[in-house]
Design a protein around this motif. Structure first.
Motif, PDB file in Angstrom:
ATOM      1  N   ASN A 164       0.829  -1.207   0.000  1.00  0.00           N
ATOM      2  CA  ASN A 164       0.000   0.000   0.000  1.00  0.00           C
ATOM      3  C   ASN A 164       0.866   1.261   0.000  1.00  0.00           C
ATOM      4  O   ASN A 164       0.505   2.294  -0.556  1.00  0.00           O
ATOM      5  CB  ASN A 164      -0.962  -0.001   1.188  1.00  0.00           C
ATOM      6  N   PHE A 165       2.062   1.170   0.580  1.00  0.00           N
ATOM      7  CA  PHE A 165       2.977   2.308   0.605  1.00  0.00           C
ATOM      8  C   PHE A 165       3.507   2.627  -0.798  1.00  0.00           C
ATOM      9  O   PHE A 165       3.569   3.779  -1.211  1.00  0.00           O
ATOM     10  CB  PHE A 165       4.143   1.983   1.552  1.00  0.00           C
ATOM     11  N   GLY A 166       3.872   1.588  -1.552  1.00  0.00           N
ATOM     12  CA  GLY A 166       4.362   1.776  -2.917  1.00  0.00           C
ATOM     13  C   GLY A 166       3.284   2.300  -3.843  1.00  0.00           C
ATOM     14  O   GLY A 166       3.543   3.146  -4.704  1.00  0.00           O
ATOM     15  N   VAL A 198      -4.310   9.745   2.243  1.00  0.00           N
ATOM     16  CA  VAL A 198      -3.560   8.688   2.940  1.00  0.00           C
ATOM     17  C   VAL A 198      -4.465   7.548   3.394  1.00  0.00           C
ATOM     18  O   VAL A 198      -4.154   6.360   3.219  1.00  0.00           O
ATOM     19  CB  VAL A 198      -2.799   9.303   4.143  1.00  0.00           C
ATOM     20  N   LYS A 199      -5.612   7.860   3.978  1.00  0.00           N
ATOM     21  CA  LYS A 199      -6.473   6.820   4.543  1.00  0.00           C
ATOM     22  C   LYS A 199      -7.053   5.886   3.491  1.00  0.00           C
ATOM     23  O   LYS A 199      -7.426   4.748   3.794  1.00  0.00           O
ATOM     24  CB  LYS A 199      -7.607   7.473   5.342  1.00  0.00           C
ATOM     25  N   LYS A 244       3.091   5.869  -5.946  1.00  0.00           N
ATOM     26  CA  LYS A 244       2.755   5.995  -7.361  1.00  0.00           C
ATOM     27  C   LYS A 244       1.561   6.920  -7.556  1.00  0.00           C
ATOM     28  O   LYS A 244       1.520   7.705  -8.517  1.00  0.00           O
ATOM     29  CB  LYS A 244       2.449   4.608  -7.930  1.00  0.00           C
ATOM     30  N   TYR A 245       0.618   6.867  -6.642  1.00  0.00           N
ATOM     31  CA  TYR A 245      -0.555   7.736  -6.727  1.00  0.00           C
ATOM     32  C   TYR A 245      -0.131   9.207  -6.638  1.00  0.00           C
ATOM     33  O   TYR A 245      -0.573  10.038  -7.445  1.00  0.00           O
ATOM     34  CB  TYR A 245      -1.531   7.415  -5.604  1.00  0.00           C
ATOM     35  N   LEU A 246       0.736   9.528  -5.661  1.00  0.00           N
ATOM     36  CA  LEU A 246       1.177  10.902  -5.504  1.00  0.00           C
ATOM     37  C   LEU A 246       1.980  11.370  -6.722  1.00  0.00           C
ATOM     38  O   LEU A 246       1.842  12.519  -7.166  1.00  0.00           O
ATOM     39  CB  LEU A 246       2.038  11.044  -4.243  1.00  0.00           C
TER      40      LEU A 246
END
Length: 412
Positions: free
Chosen positions: A329-331, A396-397, A335-337
């Motif tokens: 989920n961090f990766g 983030v959530k 990529k989303y940001l």
């Protein structure tokens, strides 16, 4: 020359001229003749030396001699011979006028010093131009080194000229000037430092009126409104005025934002700290859920297919998530940001743009956004920055992550 001088003088006396008039006419005639001879010798010497140096330059493979000719070294050297002729014969021309002879001799000595400086300058400029043609010296500050040598040479030259004019020996004159300089430096220290600093600031283009500078040592953060001999005035953003000593600009470190204004973007460099305990591998259900987020749906589709093929090819046991390759989920959030910033209308796409994970800290793992806004105006920049991180904090959530919050240990 001595025989000619007496011949003209005797001839004038025989023709009825008085002694004083005969001496004056004799001196003027000899002076005109000497000057004409000096000019003729100078012209011939220049022509011969130029032809000789040009011929040598054509026959040699190196381009250093061509550079010497371009910097007029042969022409300056050619002036030495007529100058020597003048030095040799001037005493005889002015033998009856001792006072004038002393003035002319001093003038010729000063001319000799200036000619020597011109020859040195031509030689140093030639060395500088030649070194610039060599790859090993293209990135070296050769100009400044040559300027230092020329300043030293001109200093010695000026000392020599004053020594000739005053009749004081060179060493005594330099010693006296050094002693006087020490006293002057002690009394006018700040003025001299400011004067030198203002010249350096101007030559090196360190600060201009209208530049935005930040000088933490003096509490300055605003636009430069005045630069004078002793001080630089900065109007801070709260409209207060900070006065900075001019020499502080070259002795201390400060930040000039002019480069940022000229670059076409203003840097955004800020991070959010993610709690490590919320970082995990993604399950199939997580991937299906995250695919509904449009900015990462295509990425998840391609990346997940690639990972599945790799795991199947290598017969990976996926009953335990840690086996093989996996999405986190961090990766996916990173990529989303990245995609979000790339599609943001206020970001300059021609400059550096990235989202990166920084080194872990005791508080968590920083996720940094590094980009440049198109609008450099402070109020608009802050609005863009706030808009980006408002969205980041709210997003983030959706990736099952949490932002680090400091616990004060207060119990209800």
């Amino acid at each position: 020359m001595d025989n000619i001088r007496h011949f003209i003088y005797d001839l004038l006396i025989k023709n009825g001229f008085t002694v004083n008039n005969a001496k004056l006419i004799n001196m003027l005639g000899l002076l005109i003749a000497l000057v004409v001879v000096a000019f003729i010798v100078d012209y011939i010497t220049k022509r011969l030396l130029w032809k000789f140096s040009s011929g040598v330059a054509k026959r040699t493979k190196t381009n250093f001699d061509d550079i010497l000719i371009n910097n007029k070294l042969p022409r300056n050297v050619a002036h030495i011979i007529p100058l020597l002729i003048l030095v040799e014969f001037v005493p005889q021309v002015f033998s009856d006028y001792e006072y004038s002879e002393n003035i002319i001799e001093k003038t010729l000595k000063i001319i000799a010093i200036i000619l020597t400086l011109r020859i040195i300058r031509s030689l140093l400029n030639s060395i500088k131009d030649y070194l610039k043609t060599l790859d090993a010296y293209k990135d070296k500050p050769v100009d400044r080194y040559m300027q230092v040598f020329m300043i030293f040479a001109w200093t010695l030259g000026v000392f020599g000229i004053f020594s000739i004019l005053t009749g004081v020996t060179f060493i005594k004159f330099a010693f006296t000037l050094g002693t006087a300089s020490a006293v002057i430096l002690l009394i006018f220290k700040d003025t001299i430092l400011g004067f030198v600093a203002s010249i350096q600031v101007s030559i090196n283009d360190m600060v201009r009126i209208g530049d935005w500078i930040t000088f933490e040592k003096y509490g300055a953060d605003g636009d430069v409104i005045e630069i004078n001999l002793a001080t630089v005035k900065v109007q801070n953003w709260d409209k207060t005025i900070t006065t900075i000593p001019t020499y502080a600009l070259i002795s201390d470190s400060f930040k000039n934002w002019r480069g940022m204004k000229a670059s076409g973007g203003r840097r955004i460099k800020r991070s959010v700290i993610i709690k490590p305990s919320t970082i995990r591998f993604l399950t199939e259900d997580d991937i299906k859920r995250f695919k509904k987020i449009q900015l990462v749906s295509a990425y998840l589709e391609d990346r997940n297919s690639e990972i599945e093929q790799h795991n199947i090819k290598n017969d990976i046991d996926k009953t335990i998530l840690i086996n093989g390759r996996n999405l986190t989920n961090f990766g996916v959030f990173r990529k989303y940001l990245q995609t979000y910033i790339e599609n943001h209308s206020a970001i300059n796409k021609d400059m550096t743009l990235m989202v990166r994970q920084l080194e872990s800290t005791p508080q968590g793992i920083p996720m940094e956004i590094y980009a440049f806004s198109k609008d450099q105006r402070w109020e608009n920049y802050e609005y863009i920055l706030g808009d980006i991180f408002d969205h980041t904090l709210a997003a983030v959530k959706y990736f099952d992550l949490e932002i680090y919050e400091l616990s004060l240990g207060i119990k209800n």
